[in-house]
Design an enzyme around this catalytic site. Structure first.
Site, PDB file in Angstrom:
ATOM      1  N   CYS A 269     -45.252  41.237   5.120  1.00 52.04           N
ATOM      2  CA  CYS A 269     -44.489  40.615   4.046  1.00 52.04           C
ATOM      3  C   CYS A 269     -43.503  41.649   3.543  1.00 52.04           C
ATOM      4  O   CYS A 269     -43.907  42.750   3.157  1.00 52.04           O
ATOM      5  CB  CYS A 269     -45.424  40.160   2.921  1.00 52.04           C
ATOM      6  SG  CYS A 269     -44.582  39.598   1.422  1.00 52.04           S
TER       7      CYS A 269
ATOM      8  N   CYS B 286     -37.212  38.260   5.369  1.00 50.93           N
ATOM      9  CA  CYS B 286     -38.494  37.734   4.894  1.00 50.93           C
ATOM     10  C   CYS B 286     -39.215  37.194   6.114  1.00 50.93           C
ATOM     11  O   CYS B 286     -38.614  36.472   6.932  1.00 50.93           O
ATOM     12  CB  CYS B 286     -38.286  36.620   3.859  1.00 50.93           C
ATOM     13  SG  CYS B 286     -39.793  35.713   3.417  1.00 50.93           S
TER      14      CYS B 286
END
Length: 248
Positions: A70, A177
């Site tokens: 992440c 992302c």
């Protein structure tokens, strides 16, 4: 060999699928946080708290390496996770692929969550690796959450909004992302032309090097264990919307 990955939700699928492709014999642990997601709108302290909880749940299973899959958690929580788990468990963060994108030639656009866009961390990467290159930072509010829900309409709207902000003539587009890497084909259709740069292959390769540098792949399929806010469960049905989820 056992590799753990943490994320608030489905963003870890890209790196997990890359690991499965490189080492089909590896056992994978996916530690997510459906009770606490999304992490992006939280404070840095809140992101760190939730990411550490996922990392601790995975660490109990004694993986050979742990991937913080992440970007937002890597920005805010990577140092805390490393301080707690290393050197016993190597911890690999996820860095937006700004360096190779800038090396390939600008202008560069970086799609990222609002929490990462404009952050000191991302600005530092731009300063260190894209000096002299034209860079546009594109916030993508709601896109990761739409990916998580497998909400096709919301995904399409968020992608269209980000595409409208992406300057014409962009040569390199960074998917900053991990959730966005699940939308590679859709984003390519919305922003034709640029070369795309994600992090999953590089992160998977680094995890394997850190976990067991001399290990040789064996035949057979590795296992998959899913933790959802610490509970052993199955992959959510939304994961099977994406090829990366089905590959696991």
């Amino acid at each position: 060999m056992k590799i753990a990955l943490i994320d608030s939700g489905l963003g870890l699928l890209s790196a997990a699928a890359a690991l499965r492709g490189l080492r089909p014999d590896a056992d994978l642990v996916l530690s997510t946080d459906p009770d606490g997601m999304p992490w992006g709108p939280r404070t840095p302290a809140g992101i760190t708290e939730h990411a550490l909880a996922c990392a601790r749940a995975a660490a109990e299973l004694q993986p050979d390496a742990l991937i913080v899959a992440c970007n937002t958690a890597s920005v805010h929580a990577l140092e805390a996770i490393r301080a707690e788990l290393e050197p016993d468990i190597p911890v690999i963060g996820t860095v937006p692929a700004i360096k190779p994108a800038a090396a390939a030639g600008g202008p560069v656009a970086i799609w990222a969550t609002p929490a990462t866009t404009g952050s000191a961390y991302q600005r530092g990467l731009i300063r260190d690796f894209a000096a002299g290159v034209e860079v546009a930072e594109i916030p993508c509010p709601g896109l990761a959450e739409a990916v998580e829900r497998a909400d096709a309409d919301a995904v399409a709207q968020a992608v269209a909004a980000a595409a409208a902000l992406t300057p014409l003539g962009t040569r390199s587009l960074v998917l900053g992302c991990t959730h966005y890497e699940l939308l590679d084909d859709l984003i390519r259709a919305a922003v034709p032309g640029p070369t795309f740069f994600g992090s999953a292959p590089a992160v998977a390769g680094q995890a394997l090097r850190r976990a067991a540098p001399a290990a040789v792949a064996t035949r057979g399929n590795g296992t998959l264990l899913v933790l959802r806010t610490g509970r052993k469960e199955e992959l959510p049905p939304e994961a099977l919307t994406y090829p990366e989820g089905r590959a696991l």
